[in-house]
Design an enzyme around this catalytic site. Structure first.
Site, PDB file in Angstrom:
ATOM      1  N   CYS A  15     -59.137  -9.154  18.176  1.00  0.00           N
ATOM      2  CA  CYS A  15     -59.197 -10.537  18.636  1.00  0.00           C
ATOM      3  C   CYS A  15     -60.563 -11.124  18.301  1.00  0.00           C
ATOM      4  CB  CYS A  15     -58.948 -10.615  20.148  1.00  0.00           C
ATOM      5  SG  CYS A  15     -58.745 -12.308  20.761  1.00  0.00           S
ATOM      6  N   CYS A 276     -43.090  -2.325  27.757  1.00  0.00           N
ATOM      7  CA  CYS A 276     -43.654  -3.517  28.396  1.00  0.00           C
ATOM      8  C   CYS A 276     -45.064  -3.770  27.881  1.00  0.00           C
ATOM      9  CB  CYS A 276     -43.670  -3.326  29.915  1.00  0.00           C
ATOM     10  SG  CYS A 276     -44.510  -4.639  30.838  1.00  0.00           S
ATOM     11  N   ASP A 277     -45.422  -5.033  27.753  1.00  0.00           N
ATOM     12  CA  ASP A 277     -46.744  -5.420  27.264  1.00  0.00           C
ATOM     13  C   ASP A 277     -47.859  -4.933  28.182  1.00  0.00           C
ATOM     14  OD1 ASP A 277     -48.451  -6.608  25.461  1.00  0.00           O
ATOM     15  OD2 ASP A 277     -48.347  -8.587  26.385  1.00  0.00           O
ATOM     16  N   CYS A 326     -37.763 -13.779  45.379  1.00  0.00           N
ATOM     17  CA  CYS A 326     -38.918 -13.005  44.916  1.00  0.00           C
ATOM     18  C   CYS A 326     -38.499 -11.770  44.120  1.00  0.00           C
ATOM     19  CB  CYS A 326     -39.751 -12.592  46.125  1.00  0.00           C
ATOM     20  SG  CYS A 326     -41.032 -11.394  45.770  1.00  0.00           S
ATOM     21  N   CYS A 348     -47.427 -10.428  47.859  1.00  0.00           N
ATOM     22  CA  CYS A 348     -46.284 -10.536  48.769  1.00  0.00           C
ATOM     23  C   CYS A 348     -46.464 -11.661  49.786  1.00  0.00           C
ATOM     24  CB  CYS A 348     -46.072  -9.203  49.480  1.00  0.00           C
ATOM     25  SG  CYS A 348     -44.743  -9.231  50.717  1.00  0.00           S
TER      26      CYS A 348
END
Length: 374
Positions: A15, A276-277, A326, A348
Site C-alpha cells: 500500500c 474471510c478478509d 443483530c 452488544c
C-alpha cells in the site's frame, strides 16, 4: 455454484498509505509472509477460468488490498480480456474495487466506467478528520489527493460509494462528517467499526472505538439519516439498508448480519485462499486456487470449521429481543476471546441501545418503502 463471489488481493498487503488503524497491516504482521508481492497474470487467468467453470448464474469479482491499484491498470485490462475469453455461457458478471483513491487518474476512471466497476473510496470525512490517521509513508495526509480524484470519477460518471472507518475520532464528529458528505452529494455510504489489532487487548490504542462512542455514533447518524428521509432525501447507508431489508423479510448484504460466517474466497496474490478478509492468516489458509476448485475449497475442513464455529451463539444472545436484527454481529468483534471464553460482541450494548431508541422509526421507514414499492 449458482452464484460465486471472490475477493482478490492482486497487490497483497502492499500500500502507498500508512493508515494508523489499518487492520490488514496487522493481519500481515501476524503471518509468516507479510507480503506475497504482485499477482502474476497466469494466476489471474487461472482464477477467472475456474470461476466461470463453476459459477452458474452470477459471478462477482471484488478487488481489495493493500491498495489494489498498485498492480497497475494493464493487469485489470488483461483481467477483462480473461473474462471475455472464459465467460462462454454469458453469465452475469459484477466488478468492484476498494481503493484509497490516491492513484486514480483519467485512465482509471475511463476504465472503471467502460467496464462497469463499482468503486469504493476510503474517506473518513473532512480534511482534519481524515488526515488524522490516513497518512502516506511521509506522514502526510491523503485528503486533498482523494478529493481531487473523486472529481475525476464524477466527470466520467463512475459509480462509487464512500467507506468510512468508525474510530474514536470519527465517532465523535459524525455530525461534521455527515454534513460534509451531504455537501459533496455522496449518496452511498458505508461506516465500518475500527478493529483493534487481533492479539491486542480491546480499546488499547488512541484510535480504538469503545462501545459507548459507537452507541453515540449510531444514534447521531440515525437521527441525521432519518431527518433526511423525512425531508425526501434518501441516503443509502449500508448498515441501515441491511436493517430495513431484514424488517422487510429479505436477506442483508453484509455477512456480519447473517448470524453466521460464510466463505468469501479471499485470494491473496500468491493464490492462497482464505474464508474471510479479517482472517487472512496462516492457520486459516484453505488451500491454493491453482490446486483446488472453488467447490473443493468450500468443502475443506478449514472452511467447515470456520463456518461451524460462528454458529455458537450464547443463549442470552439468542434470547435477546434484538437478536433477529443483530444476529450476534461479526465474529471479529468477539476477538480476542472468540471462540474460547466469552462470546460477547464488543458492541452488544451499543446495538441494544440503538435498537431500543430507534426501532419505531426504523419500522416506519421500512413500511414507507414497502408502500412505495407497490
Amino acid at each position: 455454484m449458482k452464484s460465486l463471489s471472490m475477493l482478490i488481493k492482486p497487490a497483497s498487503s502492499n500500500c502507498n498509505l500508512r493508515c494508523t488503524y489499518c487492520f490488514y497491516y496487522d493481519i500481515c504482521n501476524n503471518r509468516e509472509i507479510k507480503s506475497f508481492g504482485m499477482m502474476k497474470l497466469n494466476l489471474l487467468e487461472t482464477i477467472v477460468k475456474r470461476a466461470f467453470n463453476e459459477a452458474e448464474q452470477n459471478c462477482t469479482f471484488a478487488f481489495q488490498g493493500g491498495e489494489p491499484t498498485l498492480v497497475g491498470i494493464d493487469f485489470y485490462r488483461e483481467f477483462i480480456n480473461f473474462v471475455k475469453k472464459y465467460n462462454t455461457r454469458n453469465i452475469n458478471v459484477f466488478y468492484s474495487i476498494q481503493t484509497n483513491g490516491t492513484t486514480i487518474n483519467e485512465d482509471w476512471a475511463k476504465f472503471f466506467k467502460e467496464n462497469n466497476f463499482l468503486v469504493g473510496i476510503s474517506l473518513d470525512g473532512t480534511k482534519e478528520i481524515h488526515d488524522k490517521y490516513r497518512l502516506d509513508a511521509n506522514k502526510k495526509g491523503s485528503f486533498n489527493k482523494i478529493m481531487t480524484n473523486i472529481k475525476i470519477l464524477n466527470r466520467y460518471k463512475v459509480e462509487y460509494n464512500i467507506l468510512t472507518v468508525v474510530n474514536k475520532n470519527t465517532s465523535r464528529h459524525i455530525d461534521k462528517i455527515y454534513k460534509f458528505f451531504k455537501k459533496q452529494d455522496f449518496r452511498f455510504l458505508q461506516f465500518i467499526p475500527c478493529l483493534d489489532p487481533i492479539n491486542d487487548p480491546r480499546e488499547s490504542h488512541p484510535y480504538s472505538l469503545n462501545p459507548k462512542d459507537y452507541e453515540t455514533f449510531l444514534n447521531k447518524l440515525f437521527d441525521l439519516w432519518f431527518k433526511d428521509f423525512l425531508d425526501g432525501r434518501f441516503v443509502s447507508i449500508r448498515y441501515f439498508d441491511d436493517l430495513l431489508s431484514i424488517l422487510l423479510g429479505n436477506n442483508p448484504k453484509s455477512c456480519c448480519m447473517n448470524g453466521f460466517c460464510s466463505c468469501e474466497f479471499v485470494i491473496e496474490s500468491d493464490g492462497s485462499v482464505y474464508p474471510c478478509d479479517f482472517y487472512v492468516l496462516d492457520e486459516y489458509k484453505i488451500g491454493y486456487i491453482e490446486e483446488k476448485t472453488f467447490s473443493e475449497l468450500f468443502n475443506s475442513n478449514v472452511t467447515k470449521n470456520f463456518i461451524d464455529s460462528s454458529l455458537n451463539h450464547d443463549v442470552k444472545c439468542k434470547n435477546c429481543n434484538w437478536y433477529p436484527l443483530c444476529r450476534s454481529g461479526c465474529r471479529r468483534n468477539k476477538e480476542p476471546n472468540f471462540p474460547n471464553g466469552t462470546n460477547d460482541n464488543i458492541f452488544c450494548e451499543s446495538f441494544k441501545s440503538f435498537f431500543e431508541k430507534n426501532i419505531s422509526k426504523l419500522t416506519y421507514v421500512a413500511k414507507t418503502l414497502a408502500y412505495r414499492q407497490h
